[in-house]
Write a protein that holds these residues in place. Structure first.
Motif, PDB file in Angstrom:
ATOM      1  N   LYS A   1      -6.538   7.333  -3.915  1.00 61.74           N
ATOM      2  CA  LYS A   1      -7.612   6.787  -3.787  1.00 61.74           C
ATOM      3  C   LYS A   1      -8.435   6.671  -2.855  1.00 61.74           C
ATOM      4  O   LYS A   1      -8.599   6.666  -1.494  1.00 61.74           O
ATOM      5  CB  LYS A   1      -7.471   5.099  -4.542  1.00 61.74           C
ATOM      6  CG  LYS A   1      -6.487   4.505  -5.657  1.00 61.74           C
ATOM      7  CD  LYS A   1      -7.412   5.126  -6.762  1.00 61.74           C
ATOM      8  CE  LYS A   1      -6.891   5.064  -7.400  1.00 61.74           C
ATOM      9  NZ  LYS A   1      -6.031   3.744  -8.787  1.00 61.74           N
ATOM     10  N   ASP A   2     -10.098   6.656  -2.904  1.00 69.73           N
ATOM     11  CA  ASP A   2     -10.821   6.482  -1.986  1.00 69.73           C
ATOM     12  C   ASP A   2     -11.081   4.652  -1.193  1.00 69.73           C
ATOM     13  O   ASP A   2     -10.547   3.693  -1.869  1.00 69.73           O
ATOM     14  CB  ASP A   2     -12.679   7.078  -1.659  1.00 69.73           C
ATOM     15  CG  ASP A   2     -12.748   8.085  -2.702  1.00 69.73           C
ATOM     16  OD1 ASP A   2     -11.916   8.981  -1.882  1.00 69.73           O
ATOM     17  OD2 ASP A   2     -13.485   8.549  -3.133  1.00 69.73           O
ATOM     18  N   TYR A   3     -10.680   4.702  -0.264  1.00 73.54           N
ATOM     19  CA  TYR A   3     -11.348   3.085   0.411  1.00 73.54           C
ATOM     20  C   TYR A   3     -11.927   3.245   1.324  1.00 73.54           C
ATOM     21  O   TYR A   3     -12.610   4.007   2.094  1.00 73.54           O
ATOM     22  CB  TYR A   3     -10.309   3.305   1.046  1.00 73.54           C
ATOM     23  CG  TYR A   3      -8.903   3.753   2.604  1.00 73.54           C
ATOM     24  CD1 TYR A   3      -9.640   2.634   3.110  1.00 73.54           C
ATOM     25  CD2 TYR A   3      -8.951   4.149   2.374  1.00 73.54           C
ATOM     26  CE1 TYR A   3      -9.111   3.391   4.837  1.00 73.54           C
ATOM     27  CE2 TYR A   3      -8.345   4.836   3.684  1.00 73.54           C
ATOM     28  CZ  TYR A   3      -8.155   4.287   4.697  1.00 73.54           C
ATOM     29  OH  TYR A   3      -8.395   4.450   5.969  1.00 73.54           O
TER      30      TYR A   3
ATOM     31  N   THR B   1      -3.280  -6.932   5.558  1.00 73.39           N
ATOM     32  CA  THR B   1      -3.340  -6.694   6.508  1.00 73.39           C
ATOM     33  C   THR B   1      -2.379  -6.469   7.218  1.00 73.39           C
ATOM     34  O   THR B   1      -1.485  -7.520   7.749  1.00 73.39           O
ATOM     35  CB  THR B   1      -4.594  -7.743   6.827  1.00 73.39           C
ATOM     36  OG1 THR B   1      -3.584  -9.171   7.957  1.00 73.39           O
ATOM     37  CG2 THR B   1      -5.493  -7.260   6.608  1.00 73.39           C
TER      38      THR B   1
ATOM     39  N   ARG C   1      -4.570   9.739   6.902  1.00 73.98           N
ATOM     40  CA  ARG C   1      -4.855   9.840   6.390  1.00 73.98           C
ATOM     41  C   ARG C   1      -3.195  10.830   6.154  1.00 73.98           C
ATOM     42  O   ARG C   1      -2.351  10.459   5.720  1.00 73.98           O
ATOM     43  CB  ARG C   1      -5.264  10.084   5.090  1.00 73.98           C
ATOM     44  CG  ARG C   1      -6.694   9.010   5.294  1.00 73.98           C
ATOM     45  CD  ARG C   1      -7.209   7.897   3.308  1.00 73.98           C
ATOM     46  NE  ARG C   1      -5.624   8.452   3.097  1.00 73.98           N
ATOM     47  CZ  ARG C   1      -5.291   7.338   1.611  1.00 73.98           C
ATOM     48  NH1 ARG C   1      -6.568   7.774   1.382  1.00 73.98           N
ATOM     49  NH2 ARG C   1      -4.987   6.703   1.447  1.00 73.98           N
TER      50      ARG C   1
ATOM     51  N   ASP D   1      -4.735   1.715   5.666  1.00 74.81           N
ATOM     52  CA  ASP D   1      -4.555   3.049   5.576  1.00 74.81           C
ATOM     53  C   ASP D   1      -3.767   3.338   4.250  1.00 74.81           C
ATOM     54  O   ASP D   1      -3.809   3.246   2.916  1.00 74.81           O
ATOM     55  CB  ASP D   1      -4.282   4.359   5.960  1.00 74.81           C
ATOM     56  CG  ASP D   1      -4.919   5.711   5.886  1.00 74.81           C
ATOM     57  OD1 ASP D   1      -3.686   5.937   4.582  1.00 74.81           O
ATOM     58  OD2 ASP D   1      -5.499   6.298   6.042  1.00 74.81           O
TER      59      ASP D   1
ATOM     60  N   SER E   1      -2.209   0.761   2.668  1.00 75.09           N
ATOM     61  CA  SER E   1      -1.977  -0.288   1.740  1.00 75.09           C
ATOM     62  C   SER E   1      -2.381   0.213   0.572  1.00 75.09           C
ATOM     63  O   SER E   1      -2.141  -0.469  -0.562  1.00 75.09           O
ATOM     64  CB  SER E   1      -2.506  -1.589   2.401  1.00 75.09           C
ATOM     65  OG  SER E   1      -3.951  -1.626   2.876  1.00 75.09           O
ATOM     66  N   ASN E   2      -3.411   1.367   0.738  1.00 64.70           N
ATOM     67  CA  ASN E   2      -4.344   2.066  -0.170  1.00 64.70           C
ATOM     68  C   ASN E   2      -3.094   3.153  -1.325  1.00 64.70           C
ATOM     69  O   ASN E   2      -2.760   3.912  -0.720  1.00 64.70           O
ATOM     70  CB  ASN E   2      -5.759   2.530  -0.298  1.00 64.70           C
ATOM     71  CG  ASN E   2      -6.552   1.471   0.342  1.00 64.70           C
ATOM     72  OD1 ASN E   2      -7.124   0.687  -0.253  1.00 64.70           O
ATOM     73  ND2 ASN E   2      -6.473   1.327   1.909  1.00 64.70           N
ATOM     74  N   GLN E   3      -3.176   3.023  -2.495  1.00 66.23           N
ATOM     75  CA  GLN E   3      -2.361   4.245  -3.064  1.00 66.23           C
ATOM     76  C   GLN E   3      -3.587   5.387  -2.787  1.00 66.23           C
ATOM     77  O   GLN E   3      -4.561   5.323  -2.033  1.00 66.23           O
ATOM     78  CB  GLN E   3      -2.629   4.268  -4.327  1.00 66.23           C
ATOM     79  CG  GLN E   3      -2.259   5.174  -4.999  1.00 66.23           C
ATOM     80  CD  GLN E   3      -2.383   4.802  -6.855  1.00 66.23           C
ATOM     81  OE1 GLN E   3      -2.779   3.616  -7.138  1.00 66.23           O
ATOM     82  NE2 GLN E   3      -2.257   6.112  -7.820  1.00 66.23           N
TER      83      GLN E   3
ATOM     84  N   HIS F   1       2.339   2.752  -0.222  1.00 59.79           N
ATOM     85  CA  HIS F   1       1.517   2.071  -0.930  1.00 59.79           C
ATOM     86  C   HIS F   1       2.168   0.635  -1.455  1.00 59.79           C
ATOM     87  O   HIS F   1       2.338  -0.466  -1.028  1.00 59.79           O
ATOM     88  CB  HIS F   1       0.744   1.516  -1.487  1.00 59.79           C
ATOM     89  CG  HIS F   1       0.813   2.244  -3.016  1.00 59.79           C
ATOM     90  ND1 HIS F   1       0.785   3.997  -3.133  1.00 59.79           N
ATOM     91  CD2 HIS F   1       0.687   1.654  -3.895  1.00 59.79           C
ATOM     92  CE1 HIS F   1       1.417   3.586  -4.162  1.00 59.79           C
ATOM     93  NE2 HIS F   1       1.022   2.700  -4.585  1.00 59.79           N
TER      94      HIS F   1
ATOM     95  N   CYS G   1       4.070  -1.372   1.698  1.00 57.41           N
ATOM     96  CA  CYS G   1       3.387  -2.582   1.587  1.00 57.41           C
ATOM     97  C   CYS G   1       3.166  -3.273   0.819  1.00 57.41           C
ATOM     98  O   CYS G   1       2.581  -4.714   1.791  1.00 57.41           O
ATOM     99  CB  CYS G   1       1.477  -2.024   2.018  1.00 57.41           C
ATOM    100  SG  CYS G   1       1.517  -0.080   3.370  1.00 57.41           S
ATOM    101  N   GLN G   2       2.508  -2.946  -0.174  1.00 54.72           N
ATOM    102  CA  GLN G   2       2.957  -4.272  -1.466  1.00 54.72           C
ATOM    103  C   GLN G   2       4.106  -5.630  -1.217  1.00 54.72           C
ATOM    104  O   GLN G   2       3.920  -6.483  -1.545  1.00 54.72           O
ATOM    105  CB  GLN G   2       2.589  -3.685  -2.449  1.00 54.72           C
ATOM    106  CG  GLN G   2       2.863  -5.292  -3.511  1.00 54.72           C
ATOM    107  CD  GLN G   2       0.746  -5.670  -3.623  1.00 54.72           C
ATOM    108  OE1 GLN G   2      -0.060  -5.698  -3.146  1.00 54.72           O
ATOM    109  NE2 GLN G   2       1.777  -7.032  -3.495  1.00 54.72           N
TER     110      GLN G   2
END
Length: 604
Positions: free
Chosen positions: A462-464, A478, A147, A455, A457-459, A544, A547-548
């Motif tokens: 935050k855990d993912y 994706t 990360r 990885d 694409s998640n804030q 992220h 990504c969005q």
């Protein structure tokens, strides 16, 4: 190039001001009801109280003024932002807006002609330090290092693209107790080495006394031994102390550890396409620490508490109690905080950055709060210099617990990359449209995209859940879906060229016409957000958001593709416009994935 939303807002501000209302009420946002409008302004609702009027009356005043402004533009030979029918005031006081399709097409034209598609280089060469490695030498990279590496690399790339001088530092763990542990374990395994012969006075060997595989076994063995054998632990502490005080034999071993480890770390980071400008470590801060300790004492900031030297960092505005920062332990040893402060002194001397960005596990939040406050309190960093800690969450398995191997151990990063590459390879080979050799090369590109995008694409905070099947899917939000969209555009452009069409990589020679249909206009509106998204993504250190954006852009393109017969369009001017638009879409997607540290293959 001015952001599209800012151009709309400027028009709205002029209308509010023209009606005698404050410009601050003229904020324009994307519509939350795209079935009704593209943009909306809710400022009349807030202005109603200040001007003691009904919101709908204010909204109607502003709409009338907007239409008047656009009529004046049209009369002057300019393209108006809005047409009369596309601006409406609706109860209880909303202003609904649709952009003039010709104005939007002209903005697309401006983007295609401008460097970097109109993105302004707002950095002006100012230096920003990004600290995003943090690996320990003598240990292999594992999934816990993923990360910080990919988030930091993306932020570094975004900053460089915006014109900042981004300095990425790996900041290796190379000076703590692990060095003493390795030295003493090496003594137990190979006591005959000259480094342990106190009577030896010659030159030390240039060849290391271990391979990377041996070194990676030495450390965990020593670490386990130190937990079970107090005597061994004390030996390691003594060895660490001697190393940090310049003892020549141990310094020679340390150099071997660094040389062997660095070669392996550079290879593994290279496999991730992650790069650093500096390969510094905690050891580089060591020359600054004696002065640092003395300076903190001279300034009356550091004082003794239970034998340790500490600096208070609490402030009256704190919502919770924060403990002081320990800068020297009771036994005289320095800590991570000390070396981080020493590193800041070095960075100030070498770079004088306008901003610091640190990327680590979010559990280190208190540590960086303490370090940043001491640095500001002591005057090492200017009060106005932002010091940002991006604390990231955990990458978990499907069971919701930190990601492990099937045996329950920590997975090496290169094993994770190999596994996802293999999964992508199998997915590609299901179609059997390419050779095995090409499939393997493509799988490496797509696998890395799947891993990074999954990885990023998640804030970050935050855990993912790490889900290989979902990450390698060619559908949904994706990496492979984004790459497949780019490859699809490349395929259309290649067919266009095969049929005699000509187009440059930029597509800037193709005039983009006003949209003929809803999906074409929706694609243009998505493209118009590009420079705003990248600027905001960097300002908020939020990959992220990139990504969005590209997911929404890919969706907009695919809707346009399904609605439009691009290559069979009979009107050549319209066909050329389509080609220019999709070329611009490909460029935008490729720029954005490049900022994420991802590249696209030619075929999938």
């Amino acid at each position: 190039m001015k952001k599209f939303l800012d151009l709309i807002a400027d028009e709205m501000k002029a209308a509010f001001a023209g009606c005698g209302y404050e410009e601050s009420y003229a904020k324009v946002v994307l519509s939350n009801r795209p079935d009704l409008c593209e943009y909306q302004c809710n400022g009349a609702m807030a202005a109603a109280k200040a001007y003691k009027k009904k919101p709908i009356d204010i909204a109607s005043d502003v709409v009338a003024k907007l239409k008047e402004q656009c009529s004046v533009r049209a009369a002057a030979g300019e393209t108006p932002v809005f047409l009369d029918e596309d601006v409406n005031a609706v109860m209880p006081g909303f202003i609904n807006l649709r952009v003039n399709s010709l104005y939007l097409a002209e903005y697309m034209e401006g983007m295609t002609q401008a460097p970097k598609l109109g993105l302004d280089e707002i950095g002006h060469g100012e230096t920003i330090i990004v600290d995003y490695g943090g690996a320990n030498v003598a240990k292999p990279l594992h999934v816990g290092h993923l990360r910080s590496a990919v988030i930091g690399e993306s932020i570094r790339r975004m900053g460089n693209f915006l014109g900042y001088h981004m300095v990425g530092d790996v900041h290796l763990g190379d000076w703590g107790l692990q060095m003493g542990l390795i030295i003493e374990e090496l003594r137990d395994r190979k006591p005959e080495l000259v480094y342990f012969d106190e009577s030896y006075t010659g030159e030390y060997p240039t060849e290391p006394p271990f391979t990377i595989s041996e070194l990676e076994d030495i450390y965990p063995t020593a670490s386990k031994k130190a937990k079970e054998d107090e005597c061994f632990k004390e030996r390691a502490q003594t060895a660490t102390f001697k190393l940090q005080n310049g003892y020549a034999p141990f310094t020679a071993i340390w150099k071997h550890i660094m040389n062997v480890s660095l070669a392996d770390l550079k290879r593994n980071y290279g496999n991730l396409d992650v790069h650093f400008d500096l390969w510094k470590g905690e050891s580089d801060a060591e020359p600054y620490i004696p002065w640092l300790i003395q300076d903190l004492q001279d300034k009356g900031l550091a004082y003794e508490s239970q034998g340790a030297l500490v600096v208070d960092i609490a402030e009256p505005t704190d919502s919770k109690e924060l403990p002081p920062c320990i800068v020297r332990k009771s036994d005289g040893a320095a800590l991570y905080a000390t070396s981080d402060l020493g590193t800041i002194l070095e960075r100030e001397k070498d770079f004088a950055p306008v901003k610091y960005i640190y990327i680590t596990d979010k559990r280190q939040e208190l540590h960086f709060t303490q370090v940043f406050r001491v640095a500001k309190k002591a005057g090492y960093v200017k009060p106005e210099t932002p010091m940002i800690h991006i604390g990231f969450g955990t990458m978990n398995g499907k069971d919701g617990k930190p990601f492990k191997t099937r045996e329950g151990g920590v997975m090496r990063l290169e094993k994770l990359i190999a596994d996802i590459d293999e999964a992508v390879y199998q997915r590609i080979m299901e179609n059997r449209t390419v050779s095995e050799e090409e499939a393997k090369e493509t799988a490496k590109i797509v696998g890395l995209a799947a891993l990074k995008y999954g990885d990023l694409s998640n804030q970050a905070s935050k855990d993912y859940i790490f889900d290989t099947d979902r990450f390698i899917s060619f559908e949904g939000n994706t990496g492979p879906y984004i790459l497949y969209t780019i490859v699809r555009i490349k395929s259309i452009l290649n067919k266009y060229k095969e049929n005699g069409g000509q187009v440059t990589e930029e597509g800037s020679e193709k005039k983009i016409l006003p949209a003929k249909g809803a999906s074409e206009k929706a694609l243009m509106l998505q493209l118009s957000k590009y420079n705003e998204v990248i600027e905001n993504g960097f300002a908020e250190t939020a990959p992220h958001k990139i990504c969005q954006y590209i997911y929404e852009l890919a969706n907009a393109f695919n809707s346009f593709y399904h609605d439009t017969k691009i290559l069979s369009e009979e009107d050549q001017a319209v066909k050329d416009s389509y080609i220019g638009l999709i070329t611009m879409t490909r460029r935008t997607l490729e720029i954005c994935i490049g900022l994420l540290g991802i590249e696209a293959p030619e075929r999938m």
